[in-house]
Scaffold this active site. Structure first.
Site, mmCIF file in Angstrom:
data_model
loop_
_atom_site.group_PDB
_atom_site.id
_atom_site.type_symbol
_atom_site.label_atom_id
_atom_site.label_comp_id
_atom_site.label_asym_id
_atom_site.label_seq_id
_atom_site.Cartn_x
_atom_site.Cartn_y
_atom_site.Cartn_z
ATOM 1 N N ARG A 151 -7.797 -14.412 21.758
ATOM 2 C CA ARG A 151 -8.055 -15.181 20.532
ATOM 3 C C ARG A 151 -9.442 -14.867 19.972
ATOM 4 N NH1 ARG A 151 -9.973 -20.027 20.958
ATOM 5 N NH2 ARG A 151 -8.712 -20.672 22.733
ATOM 6 N N ASP A 176 -9.169 -12.412 -4.845
ATOM 7 C CA ASP A 176 -7.904 -12.030 -4.210
ATOM 8 C C ASP A 176 -7.580 -10.624 -4.709
ATOM 9 O OD1 ASP A 176 -5.213 -11.570 -3.577
ATOM 10 O OD2 ASP A 176 -4.765 -13.710 -3.546
HETATM 11 C C1 LIG Z 1 -1.731 -12.547 -4.703
HETATM 12 C C2 LIG Z 1 -1.324 -13.205 -3.413
HETATM 13 N N1 LIG Z 1 -2.273 -13.760 -2.627
HETATM 14 C C3 LIG Z 1 -1.957 -14.359 -1.459
HETATM 15 C C4 LIG Z 1 -0.649 -14.434 -1.016
HETATM 16 C C5 LIG Z 1 -0.333 -15.121 0.292
HETATM 17 O O1 LIG Z 1 -0.102 -14.183 1.279
HETATM 18 P P1 LIG Z 1 0.867 -14.395 2.554
HETATM 19 O O2 LIG Z 1 2.255 -14.553 2.032
HETATM 20 O O3 LIG Z 1 0.663 -13.153 3.369
HETATM 21 O O4 LIG Z 1 0.394 -15.631 3.255
HETATM 22 C C6 LIG Z 1 0.360 -13.849 -1.785
HETATM 23 C C7 LIG Z 1 1.768 -13.911 -1.325
HETATM 24 O O5 LIG Z 1 2.694 -13.649 -2.066
HETATM 25 C C8 LIG Z 1 0.008 -13.228 -3.016
HETATM 26 O O6 LIG Z 1 0.946 -12.658 -3.806
#
Ligand SMILES: Cc1ncc(COP(=O)(O)O)c(C=O)c1O
Length: 383
Positions: free
Chosen positions: A48, A174
């Site tokens: 972990r 993101d």
């Molecule tokens: C732009 C974006 N950020 C975050 C996520 C979340 O990721 P995860 O599904 O791997 O938890 C997604 C999932 O579709 C996404 O499209």
């Protein structure tokens, strides 16, 4: 090691000095022998806290985004949650753009809202409005998604970072849609990047994962503590699969971008299509900024349909190569209806998605096949 593709293939994966393994092995051991209590042989103690396969992936991600440290998690949501746990406290405020992945919004609204963290959605393409909003709040995080999911809004990362920093806020981007092959937010002034590695980094729709790449040593320590203490880590096999996917990220993103641009041009003007949302089209409102901050425009696009919500829903059932399924970033093309699938959690909020929107994750199949598949599906709507 400077070139992106060289880093993608080699960072974190030097051949094993003992065996000569060219590919980083999958280390399954959950515990590691010590010479004397507390004296670790190679920095590893318990799975972990750290694992060699996970470390290889983290080193690789760090090199791709150009950060100080990277941490890999069991999913994109686990990664984003770790960032919020590490940084926000009751009474803090979070700002996000006018559209975003629904699950991220749900986490900020429901999980952090219940802990006394407030949030607002602000048009991040309007920095004057952002400036005014930040002046009146105790904003800890400004969360950018560019291109955004699913409407492909483009945000100027450098401009927003400058304003956010002036107000003492931390900028999280993101980077799932663009990937570091096309866009490197940390070089543009952002403080941290989050990924759903489930998407393009894994690249083959067969591994869930998430990652954070950070530039600030205090943030990195705080995120490491959350990863280590709470344990939402990627498994050794998942870390291996993600590293394996990343080796071809550069060439895959070129092909995704090439196919998506061809499709965007091919369906522009089709009578069934009201708007094509793709930042590679000069008509897209974010095209100029996207051209400055991205190497190419990626594989994601969406269409608003002239025939309304029913036409959008039906279109998703009329394609033969595009598979009706959520998610994105794999080599295969997918089609989905965001308002009834990936974005149900933002229905009725400021981030609600138009019901006549379909989202396309354009894969790396033969361009002409994708164009004729989407065209025949659109043509079928008028029959
Ligand atoms: C732009 C974006 N950020 C975050 C996520 C979340 O990721 P995860 O599904 O791997 O938890 C997604 C999932 O579709 C996404 O499209």
């Amino acid at each position: 090691m400077t070139g992106f593709d060289t880093r993608a293939i080699h960072a974190g994966g030097a051949p094993d000095p003992l065996t000569g393994d060219v590919v980083a092995p999958i280390h399954l051991s959950t515990t590691f022998r010590q010479e004397f209590p507390g004296e670790l042989l190679a920095g590893y103690e318990y799975g972990r806290c750290a694992n060699p396969t996970r470390s290889a992936l983290q080193e690789n991600l760090c090199a791709l985004e150009g950060g100080l440290a990277a941490y890999s998690f069991a999913s994109g949501m686990a990664a984003e949650d770790a960032f919020f746990r590490a940084l926000v406290r009751p009474g803090d405020h979070v700002v996000l753009g006018l559209d975003a992945y629904g699950g991220s919004y749900r986490m900020i609204d429901s999980v952090y809202g219940a802990m006394g963290v407030t949030h607002a959605t602000v048009d991040l393409s309007d920095v004057a409005t952002l400036d005014a909003h930040l002046a009146g709040t105790r904003t800890r995080i400004v969360r950018i998604e560019t291109p955004s999911n699913p409407v492909m809004t483009i945000v100027d990362i450098a401009a927003v970072s400058e304003v956010a920093h002036r107000h003492g806020a931390v900028v999280l981007v993101d980077n799932t849609f663009a990937t570091p092959a096309l866009q490197r937010p940390l070089e543009l002034g952002a403080d941290a990047v989050v990924h759903s590695t489930t998407k393009y980094l894994g690249g083959h729709s067969d591994v869930l994962g998430g990652a954070l790449v950070l530039t600030n040593a205090d943030h990195a320590q705080a995120v490491y503590n959350i990863q280590n203490w709470l344990g939402a880590v990627s498994s050794p096999f998942d870390a291996y699969l993600t590293l394996r996917g990343i080796k071809t990220l550069g060439v895959r993103m070129e092909r995704h971008s090439h196919n998506a641009l061809a499709l965007a041009h091919a369906v522009t003007g089709h009578p069934a299509v009201a708007t094509v949302h793709y930042p590679g089209l000069p008509s897209h409102p974010g095209h100029v900024i996207a051209a400055q901050q991205m190497h190419s425009f990626g594989g994601m696009m969406s269409l608003t349909l002239a025939g309304g919500p029913e036409a959008a829903r039906v279109l998703t059932t009329r394609t033969e190569i595009f598979t009706l399924a959520p998610s994105l970033g794999g080599v295969e093309s997918l089609i989905e209806w965001p308002s009834g699938m990936t974005h149900t959690s933002v229905e009725g909020t400021a981030l609600a998605v138009p019901h006549n929107l379909v989202r396309l994750a354009v894969g790396i199949e033969t361009e002409a096949d994708l164009v004729s598949d989407l065209r025949q599906a659109l043509d079928s709507l008028s029959r």
